[in-house]
Design a protein around this motif. Structure first.
Motif, PDB file in Angstrom:
ATOM      1  N   PRO A  35     -16.815  11.682  -8.872  1.00 16.43           N
ATOM      2  CA  PRO A  35     -18.006  11.160  -9.626  1.00 16.43           C
ATOM      3  C   PRO A  35     -18.027   9.821 -10.258  1.00 16.43           C
ATOM      4  N   SER A  36     -18.946   9.080 -10.137  1.00 21.10           N
ATOM      5  CA  SER A  36     -18.769   7.396 -10.529  1.00 21.10           C
ATOM      6  C   SER A  36     -18.892   7.531 -12.041  1.00 21.10           C
ATOM      7  N   LEU A  37     -17.777   7.483 -12.659  1.00 20.57           N
ATOM      8  CA  LEU A  37     -17.804   6.918 -14.017  1.00 20.57           C
ATOM      9  C   LEU A  37     -16.699   5.738 -14.385  1.00 20.57           C
ATOM     10  N   THR A  38     -17.324   4.966 -15.118  1.00 19.40           N
ATOM     11  CA  THR A  38     -16.270   3.720 -15.652  1.00 19.40           C
ATOM     12  C   THR A  38     -15.144   4.406 -16.369  1.00 19.40           C
ATOM     13  N   ASN A  39     -14.234   3.677 -16.525  1.00 18.39           N
ATOM     14  CA  ASN A  39     -13.290   4.014 -17.635  1.00 18.39           C
ATOM     15  C   ASN A  39     -13.772   4.179 -18.896  1.00 18.39           C
ATOM     16  N   LYS A  40     -14.814   3.300 -19.561  1.00 15.40           N
ATOM     17  CA  LYS A  40     -15.018   3.363 -20.656  1.00 15.40           C
ATOM     18  C   LYS A  40     -15.962   4.423 -20.874  1.00 15.40           C
ATOM     19  N   GLU A  41     -16.740   4.792 -19.851  1.00 13.52           N
ATOM     20  CA  GLU A  41     -17.643   5.959 -20.087  1.00 13.52           C
ATOM     21  C   GLU A  41     -16.814   7.397 -20.059  1.00 13.52           C
ATOM     22  N   TYR A  42     -15.807   7.315 -19.268  1.00 15.05           N
ATOM     23  CA  TYR A  42     -14.739   8.498 -19.347  1.00 15.05           C
ATOM     24  C   TYR A  42     -14.111   8.560 -20.705  1.00 15.05           C
ATOM     25  N   MET A  43     -13.616   7.560 -21.308  1.00 12.92           N
ATOM     26  CA  MET A  43     -12.972   7.613 -22.424  1.00 12.92           C
ATOM     27  C   MET A  43     -14.159   8.054 -23.532  1.00 12.92           C
ATOM     28  N   ASN A  44     -15.305   7.491 -23.471  1.00 16.90           N
ATOM     29  CA  ASN A  44     -16.301   8.025 -24.560  1.00 16.90           C
ATOM     30  C   ASN A  44     -16.595   9.618 -24.414  1.00 16.90           C
ATOM     31  N   LYS A  45     -16.695   9.992 -23.146  1.00 17.71           N
ATOM     32  CA  LYS A  45     -16.886  11.634 -22.943  1.00 17.71           C
ATOM     33  C   LYS A  45     -15.658  12.216 -23.369  1.00 17.71           C
ATOM     34  N   LEU A  46     -14.473  11.910 -23.282  1.00 21.51           N
ATOM     35  CA  LEU A  46     -13.184  12.614 -23.825  1.00 21.51           C
ATOM     36  C   LEU A  46     -13.218  12.448 -25.299  1.00 21.51           C
ATOM     37  N   ILE A  47     -13.665  11.293 -25.776  1.00 17.48           N
ATOM     38  CA  ILE A  47     -13.811  11.249 -27.321  1.00 17.48           C
ATOM     39  C   ILE A  47     -14.861  12.284 -27.897  1.00 17.48           C
ATOM     40  N   ASP A  48     -15.912  12.425 -27.289  1.00 19.73           N
ATOM     41  CA  ASP A  48     -16.877  13.169 -27.733  1.00 19.73           C
ATOM     42  C   ASP A  48     -16.297  14.882 -27.515  1.00 19.73           C
ATOM     43  N   GLU A  49     -15.807  15.071 -26.542  1.00 18.89           N
ATOM     44  CA  GLU A  49     -15.392  16.435 -26.334  1.00 18.89           C
ATOM     45  C   GLU A  49     -14.224  16.819 -27.393  1.00 18.89           C
ATOM     46  N   HIS A  50     -13.570  15.812 -27.689  1.00 18.58           N
ATOM     47  CA  HIS A  50     -12.411  15.916 -28.821  1.00 18.58           C
ATOM     48  C   HIS A  50     -12.977  16.268 -30.143  1.00 18.58           C
ATOM     49  N   LYS A  51     -14.175  15.441 -30.259  1.00 18.36           N
ATOM     50  CA  LYS A  51     -14.778  15.522 -31.612  1.00 18.36           C
ATOM     51  C   LYS A  51     -15.451  16.949 -31.708  1.00 18.36           C
ATOM     52  N   LYS A  52     -15.947  17.381 -30.826  1.00 19.07           N
ATOM     53  CA  LYS A  52     -16.578  18.747 -30.459  1.00 19.07           C
ATOM     54  C   LYS A  52     -15.746  19.771 -30.887  1.00 19.07           C
ATOM     55  N   GLU A  53     -14.388  19.630 -30.258  1.00 20.66           N
ATOM     56  CA  GLU A  53     -13.457  20.825 -30.687  1.00 20.66           C
ATOM     57  C   GLU A  53     -12.765  20.642 -31.937  1.00 20.66           C
ATOM     58  N   THR A  54     -12.708  19.455 -32.630  1.00 22.24           N
ATOM     59  CA  THR A  54     -12.173  19.639 -33.857  1.00 22.24           C
ATOM     60  C   THR A  54     -13.074  19.989 -34.841  1.00 22.24           C
ATOM     61  N   SER A  55     -14.343  19.808 -34.623  1.00 19.98           N
ATOM     62  CA  SER A  55     -15.372  20.148 -35.518  1.00 19.98           C
ATOM     63  C   SER A  55     -15.544  21.720 -35.494  1.00 19.98           C
ATOM     64  N   ARG A  56     -15.273  22.371 -34.447  1.00 21.80           N
ATOM     65  CA  ARG A  56     -15.492  23.805 -34.228  1.00 21.80           C
ATOM     66  C   ARG A  56     -14.180  24.525 -34.885  1.00 21.80           C
ATOM     67  N   LYS A  57     -12.853  23.959 -35.103  1.00 22.51           N
ATOM     68  CA  LYS A  57     -11.966  24.505 -35.927  1.00 22.51           C
ATOM     69  C   LYS A  57     -12.323  24.948 -37.355  1.00 22.51           C
ATOM     70  N   VAL A  58     -11.900  26.307 -37.569  1.00 21.75           N
ATOM     71  CA  VAL A  58     -12.147  26.537 -38.881  1.00 21.75           C
ATOM     72  C   VAL A  58     -10.588  26.729 -39.535  1.00 21.75           C
ATOM     73  N   VAL A  59     -10.738  25.890 -40.749  1.00 23.09           N
ATOM     74  CA  VAL A  59      -9.432  25.682 -41.403  1.00 23.09           C
ATOM     75  C   VAL A  59      -9.382  26.658 -42.604  1.00 23.09           C
ATOM     76  N   SER A  60      -8.418  27.488 -42.753  1.00 23.89           N
ATOM     77  CA  SER A  60      -8.437  28.545 -43.664  1.00 23.89           C
ATOM     78  C   SER A  60      -7.254  28.078 -44.683  1.00 23.89           C
ATOM     79  N   VAL A  61      -7.579  28.080 -45.753  1.00 21.51           N
ATOM     80  CA  VAL A  61      -6.743  27.644 -46.974  1.00 21.51           C
ATOM     81  C   VAL A  61      -6.256  28.654 -47.463  1.00 21.51           C
ATOM     82  N   ASP A  62      -5.099  29.071 -47.704  1.00 23.07           N
ATOM     83  CA  ASP A  62      -4.545  30.424 -48.513  1.00 23.07           C
ATOM     84  C   ASP A  62      -3.784  29.977 -49.763  1.00 23.07           C
TER      85      ASP A  62
END
Length: 75
Positions: free
Chosen positions: A48-75
């Motif tokens: 797929p034709s993605l430039t390097n900048k677009e690919y990095m933005n896609k990875l950053i967005d995926e990483h943000k989604k993954e970290t926002s889904r994590k539930v942190v439990s403080v005991d």
């Protein structure tokens, strides 16, 4: 004996230059073949034709989604 040396030298030069020409031709043909195979591979398995900048933005967005889904439990 001198004549033999001269003949031997000239024969050696002829054989040497001929072998260099053959090796050079073979290497050139192999380089052309490699180029043709790389072009064929690019046609068959196109990426797929993605430039390097677009690919990095896609990875950053995926990483943000993954970290926002994590539930942190403080005991």
């Amino acid at each position: 004996m001198e004549l033999f040396k001269k003949v031997f030298k000239s024969l050696f030069k002829i054989v040497l230059t001929t072998s260099i020409v053959v090796v050079t031709f073979t290497v050139d043909m192999l380089i052309l073949l490699e180029d043709m195979l790389e072009k064929l591979k690019a046609k068959l398995y196109s990426q797929p034709s993605l430039t390097n900048k677009e690919y990095m933005n896609k990875l950053i967005d995926e990483h943000k989604k993954e970290t926002s889904r994590k539930v942190v439990s403080v005991d």
